[in-house]
Design an enzyme around this catalytic site. Sequence first.
Site, PDB file in Angstrom:
ATOM      1  N   ASP A   1      -2.234  -2.336   4.304  1.00 38.79           N
ATOM      2  CA  ASP A   1      -2.030  -2.847   2.955  1.00 38.79           C
ATOM      3  C   ASP A   1      -3.280  -3.516   2.398  1.00 38.79           C
ATOM      4  O   ASP A   1      -3.571  -3.412   1.210  1.00 38.79           O
ATOM      5  CB  ASP A   1      -0.861  -3.834   2.930  1.00 38.79           C
ATOM      6  CG  ASP A   1       0.475  -3.138   3.090  1.00 38.79           C
ATOM      7  OD1 ASP A   1       0.520  -1.895   2.998  1.00 38.79           O
ATOM      8  OD2 ASP A   1       1.489  -3.831   3.298  1.00 38.79           O
ATOM      9  N   GLY A   2      -4.043  -4.192   3.251  1.00 42.38           N
ATOM     10  CA  GLY A   2      -5.285  -4.820   2.796  1.00 42.38           C
ATOM     11  C   GLY A   2      -6.276  -3.792   2.279  1.00 42.38           C
ATOM     12  O   GLY A   2      -6.924  -4.001   1.248  1.00 42.38           O
TER      13      GLY A   2
END
Length: 156
Positions: free
Chosen positions: A47-48
């Site tokens: 997700d980062g």
Amino acid sequence: MKQTFAVVHRPDETSRQLKNELAAKLSEKGWAEDEKQPDLVFAIGGDGTFLYAVHEYLDQLESVKFVGIHSGTLGFFCDYRCDEMDLCVQDVTHRSPQCESARLLQVTVRGENQEKTVYALNEMRIENVTKTQLMDIDINGSFFETFRGTGLCLCT
């Protein structure tokens, strides 16, 4: 017209190898790599990395689409696992993708003689671990409340 793509990846060996594999497979299908103005951006990581890719192409959100390939720790925004590379290439080159849109959270922080606007896809934290903050919170230009505390989490 030739489809173009860009790949943003986590800075680890597995993700770098997946990027190279993806680029080779898409090139075989006639796609061209274009980091400046891609039609599709692949985010390989978690997700980062996906959020980083969105920020990298923030000025092109009206024209670019994102595909997440999970090779990281959290992959809620990812569409494919790293072992599904062939399925991913098959889907983007032969199927009409189902696109989901997500609203961005725009946070503008105004302080003494400065103003900064940042964007978030899911949440934004404003914190100061050393002292209590006093903030007036506006939502869409309307006063919401005065907040006092060491941190505030804003979510979409």
